[in-house]
Write a protein that holds these residues in place. Structure first.
Motif, PDB file in Angstrom:
ATOM      1  N   ALA A 195       0.834  -1.194  -0.088  1.00  0.00           N
ATOM      2  CA  ALA A 195       0.065  -0.036  -0.029  1.00  0.00           C
ATOM      3  C   ALA A 195       0.758   1.079  -0.057  1.00  0.00           C
ATOM      4  O   ALA A 195       1.998   1.124   0.462  1.00  0.00           O
ATOM      5  CB  ALA A 195      -0.895   0.161   1.313  1.00  0.00           C
ATOM      6  N   SER A 196       0.244   2.288  -0.558  1.00  0.00           N
ATOM      7  CA  SER A 196       1.160   3.560  -0.436  1.00  0.00           C
ATOM      8  C   SER A 196       0.946   4.445   0.692  1.00  0.00           C
ATOM      9  O   SER A 196      -0.404   4.328   1.129  1.00  0.00           O
ATOM     10  CB  SER A 196       0.660   4.212  -1.942  1.00  0.00           C
ATOM     11  N   ARG A 197       1.840   5.225   1.029  1.00  0.00           N
ATOM     12  CA  ARG A 197       1.650   5.935   2.295  1.00  0.00           C
ATOM     13  C   ARG A 197       2.022   7.592   1.563  1.00  0.00           C
ATOM     14  O   ARG A 197       2.619   8.015   0.864  1.00  0.00           O
ATOM     15  CB  ARG A 197       2.933   5.777   3.278  1.00  0.00           C
ATOM     16  N   GLY A 198       0.979   8.202   2.011  1.00  0.00           N
ATOM     17  CA  GLY A 198       0.921   9.680   1.509  1.00  0.00           C
ATOM     18  C   GLY A 198       0.064  10.398   2.219  1.00  0.00           C
ATOM     19  O   GLY A 198      -0.428  10.295   3.672  1.00  0.00           O
ATOM     20  N   ILE A 199      -0.208  11.779   1.705  1.00  0.00           N
ATOM     21  CA  ILE A 199      -0.806  12.840   2.560  1.00  0.00           C
ATOM     22  C   ILE A 199      -2.332  13.120   1.669  1.00  0.00           C
ATOM     23  O   ILE A 199      -2.076  13.321   0.538  1.00  0.00           O
ATOM     24  CB  ILE A 199      -0.299  14.083   2.537  1.00  0.00           C
ATOM     25  N   VAL A 200      -3.493  13.098   2.272  1.00  0.00           N
ATOM     26  CA  VAL A 200      -4.610  13.245   1.661  1.00  0.00           C
ATOM     27  C   VAL A 200      -4.567  14.672   1.287  1.00  0.00           C
ATOM     28  O   VAL A 200      -4.485  15.605   1.746  1.00  0.00           O
ATOM     29  CB  VAL A 200      -5.806  13.558   2.586  1.00  0.00           C
ATOM     30  N   VAL A 201      -4.669  14.953  -0.184  1.00  0.00           N
ATOM     31  CA  VAL A 201      -4.919  16.398  -0.882  1.00  0.00           C
ATOM     32  C   VAL A 201      -6.269  16.699  -1.175  1.00  0.00           C
ATOM     33  O   VAL A 201      -6.292  18.014  -1.458  1.00  0.00           O
ATOM     34  CB  VAL A 201      -3.720  16.386  -1.965  1.00  0.00           C
ATOM     35  N   ALA A 202      -6.916  15.713  -1.360  1.00  0.00           N
ATOM     36  CA  ALA A 202      -8.434  16.072  -1.887  1.00  0.00           C
ATOM     37  C   ALA A 202      -9.456  15.143  -1.357  1.00  0.00           C
ATOM     38  O   ALA A 202      -9.084  13.916  -1.317  1.00  0.00           O
ATOM     39  CB  ALA A 202      -8.535  16.253  -3.325  1.00  0.00           C
ATOM     40  N   LEU A 203     -10.780  15.333  -1.002  1.00  0.00           N
ATOM     41  CA  LEU A 203     -11.845  14.777  -0.735  1.00  0.00           C
ATOM     42  C   LEU A 203     -12.876  15.093  -1.438  1.00  0.00           C
ATOM     43  O   LEU A 203     -13.348  16.340  -1.389  1.00  0.00           O
ATOM     44  CB  LEU A 203     -12.083  14.594   0.854  1.00  0.00           C
ATOM     45  N   ASP A 204     -13.829  14.409  -2.191  1.00  0.00           N
ATOM     46  CA  ASP A 204     -14.799  14.625  -2.652  1.00  0.00           C
ATOM     47  C   ASP A 204     -15.913  13.726  -2.629  1.00  0.00           C
ATOM     48  O   ASP A 204     -15.835  12.599  -2.979  1.00  0.00           O
ATOM     49  CB  ASP A 204     -14.556  14.704  -4.293  1.00  0.00           C
ATOM     50  N   GLY A 205     -17.214  14.300  -1.995  1.00  0.00           N
ATOM     51  CA  GLY A 205     -18.184  13.460  -1.721  1.00  0.00           C
ATOM     52  C   GLY A 205     -19.437  13.761  -2.158  1.00  0.00           C
ATOM     53  O   GLY A 205     -20.493  13.352  -1.778  1.00  0.00           O
ATOM     54  N   THR A 206     -19.458  14.496  -3.454  1.00  0.00           N
ATOM     55  CA  THR A 206     -20.608  15.385  -3.586  1.00  0.00           C
ATOM     56  C   THR A 206     -21.317  14.213  -4.620  1.00  0.00           C
ATOM     57  O   THR A 206     -22.550  14.531  -4.804  1.00  0.00           O
ATOM     58  CB  THR A 206     -20.235  16.281  -4.718  1.00  0.00           C
ATOM     59  N   ARG A 207     -20.906  12.944  -5.085  1.00  0.00           N
ATOM     60  CA  ARG A 207     -21.539  11.866  -5.817  1.00  0.00           C
ATOM     61  C   ARG A 207     -22.199  10.792  -4.698  1.00  0.00           C
ATOM     62  O   ARG A 207     -22.117   9.726  -5.202  1.00  0.00           O
ATOM     63  CB  ARG A 207     -20.976  11.734  -7.074  1.00  0.00           C
ATOM     64  N   GLY A 208     -22.026  10.929  -3.521  1.00  0.00           N
ATOM     65  CA  GLY A 208     -22.390   9.914  -2.738  1.00  0.00           C
ATOM     66  C   GLY A 208     -21.041   9.311  -1.964  1.00  0.00           C
ATOM     67  O   GLY A 208     -20.854   9.573  -0.993  1.00  0.00           O
ATOM     68  N   ILE A 216     -17.290   8.656  -1.519  1.00  0.00           N
ATOM     69  CA  ILE A 216     -16.083   9.499  -1.240  1.00  0.00           C
ATOM     70  C   ILE A 216     -14.934   9.252  -2.327  1.00  0.00           C
ATOM     71  O   ILE A 216     -14.468   8.069  -2.348  1.00  0.00           O
ATOM     72  CB  ILE A 216     -15.571   9.797  -0.042  1.00  0.00           C
ATOM     73  N   LEU A 217     -14.543  10.316  -2.998  1.00  0.00           N
ATOM     74  CA  LEU A 217     -13.125   9.991  -3.784  1.00  0.00           C
ATOM     75  C   LEU A 217     -12.354  10.518  -3.272  1.00  0.00           C
ATOM     76  O   LEU A 217     -12.225  11.747  -2.632  1.00  0.00           O
ATOM     77  CB  LEU A 217     -13.461  10.921  -4.988  1.00  0.00           C
ATOM     78  N   VAL A 218     -10.974   9.824  -2.695  1.00  0.00           N
ATOM     79  CA  VAL A 218     -10.027  10.496  -1.966  1.00  0.00           C
ATOM     80  C   VAL A 218      -8.643  10.399  -2.824  1.00  0.00           C
ATOM     81  O   VAL A 218      -8.500   9.821  -3.664  1.00  0.00           O
ATOM     82  CB  VAL A 218      -9.545   9.585  -0.702  1.00  0.00           C
ATOM     83  N   THR A 219      -8.074  11.598  -2.832  1.00  0.00           N
ATOM     84  CA  THR A 219      -6.791  11.803  -3.685  1.00  0.00           C
ATOM     85  C   THR A 219      -5.510  11.834  -2.527  1.00  0.00           C
ATOM     86  O   THR A 219      -5.530  12.844  -1.662  1.00  0.00           O
ATOM     87  CB  THR A 219      -6.696  12.767  -4.522  1.00  0.00           C
ATOM     88  N   MET A 220      -4.668  11.078  -2.833  1.00  0.00           N
ATOM     89  CA  MET A 220      -3.325  10.982  -1.977  1.00  0.00           C
ATOM     90  C   MET A 220      -2.099  11.247  -2.644  1.00  0.00           C
ATOM     91  O   MET A 220      -1.836  10.872  -3.684  1.00  0.00           O
ATOM     92  CB  MET A 220      -3.484   9.727  -1.351  1.00  0.00           C
ATOM     93  N   ARG A 221      -1.230  12.226  -2.133  1.00  0.00           N
ATOM     94  CA  ARG A 221      -0.141  12.523  -2.534  1.00  0.00           C
ATOM     95  C   ARG A 221       1.108  11.592  -2.153  1.00  0.00           C
ATOM     96  O   ARG A 221       1.374  11.607  -0.761  1.00  0.00           O
ATOM     97  CB  ARG A 221       0.382  13.894  -2.490  1.00  0.00           C
ATOM     98  N   VAL A 222       1.686  11.020  -3.017  1.00  0.00           N
ATOM     99  CA  VAL A 222       2.965  10.193  -2.617  1.00  0.00           C
ATOM    100  C   VAL A 222       4.178  11.019  -3.000  1.00  0.00           C
ATOM    101  O   VAL A 222       4.350  11.355  -4.340  1.00  0.00           O
ATOM    102  CB  VAL A 222       2.667   8.792  -3.095  1.00  0.00           C
ATOM    103  N   GLY A 223       5.173  11.036  -2.335  1.00  0.00           N
ATOM    104  CA  GLY A 223       6.423  11.821  -2.543  1.00  0.00           C
ATOM    105  C   GLY A 223       6.347  13.205  -2.644  1.00  0.00           C
ATOM    106  O   GLY A 223       5.230  13.765  -1.933  1.00  0.00           O
ATOM    107  N   GLU A 224       7.413  13.985  -2.720  1.00  0.00           N
ATOM    108  CA  GLU A 224       7.567  15.371  -2.373  1.00  0.00           C
ATOM    109  C   GLU A 224       8.045  16.130  -3.714  1.00  0.00           C
ATOM    110  O   GLU A 224       8.966  15.358  -4.528  1.00  0.00           O
ATOM    111  CB  GLU A 224       8.117  15.642  -1.245  1.00  0.00           C
ATOM    112  N   GLY A 225       7.774  17.532  -3.731  1.00  0.00           N
ATOM    113  CA  GLY A 225       8.523  18.296  -4.742  1.00  0.00           C
ATOM    114  C   GLY A 225       7.900  17.649  -6.088  1.00  0.00           C
ATOM    115  O   GLY A 225       6.872  17.403  -6.492  1.00  0.00           O
ATOM    116  N   ALA A 226       8.860  17.971  -7.033  1.00  0.00           N
ATOM    117  CA  ALA A 226       8.666  17.639  -8.465  1.00  0.00           C
ATOM    118  C   ALA A 226       8.516  16.024  -8.791  1.00  0.00           C
ATOM    119  O   ALA A 226       7.981  15.701  -9.730  1.00  0.00           O
ATOM    120  CB  ALA A 226       9.617  18.087  -9.505  1.00  0.00           C
TER     121      ALA A 226
END
Length: 148
Positions: free
Chosen positions: A17-30, A32-42
């Motif tokens: 599994a990937s470890r990262g930081i939650v950068v977006a959560l979207d629950g508008t369509r029932g 939840i879509l979660v977007t996680m950022r893995v890594g830093e910088g470019a």
């Protein structure tokens, strides 16, 4: 409540599994879509998936939380890779991925900077070490991995 299949998937892929930081959560369509950022910088890569178990809502994740998530994607338009990487640095429907197969079988782990879990039935006839290119077919199934 998690069913047996979901628990088996989480246990099987806990180490990948990937470890990262939650950068977006979207629950508008029932769901939840979660977007996680893995890594830093470019070198960062964003992974997006639909909460498949309800664990994201139950755990009350917020932006900036550190999480471990296994996201299983489905592939289409499979071919030979000419490089490594992800178009737009976002793994989501329509993104083109190029990388090397790390493990094959029921779930294929594709190494393109981060291990991306791909349903094995959508990447037929691949072996570890093969360079493959494919497009993400639909939203990934996200499984939040509980941490202590």
């Amino acid at each position: 409540m998690l069913d047996f299949e979901q628990l088996a998937f989480i246990e099987k892929w806990r180490q990948r599994a990937s470890r990262g930081i939650v950068v977006a959560l979207d629950g508008t369509r029932g769901d939840i879509l979660v977007t996680m950022r893995v890594g830093e910088g470019a070198d960062h890569l964003d992974l997006r998936g639909r909460d498949n178990t309800g664990a994201v809502r139950k755990s009350r994740l917020t932006l900036g939380d550190r999480v471990t998530i296994a996201i299983e994607y489905r592939a289409r338009d499979v071919g030979k890779a000419k490089g490594r990487g992800v178009s737009g640095n976002l793994v989501a429907p329509g993104a083109k991925l190029e990388g090397t197969v790390v493990t094959a079988g029921e779930i294929v782990a594709n190494g393109c900077g981060v291990q991306i879990l791909i349903s094995g039935d959508t990447l037929p006839d691949v072996s570890p070490g093969d360079d493959v290119s494919f497009v993400i077919a639909d939203e990934g199934k996200a499984y939040l991995i509980p941490t202590r």
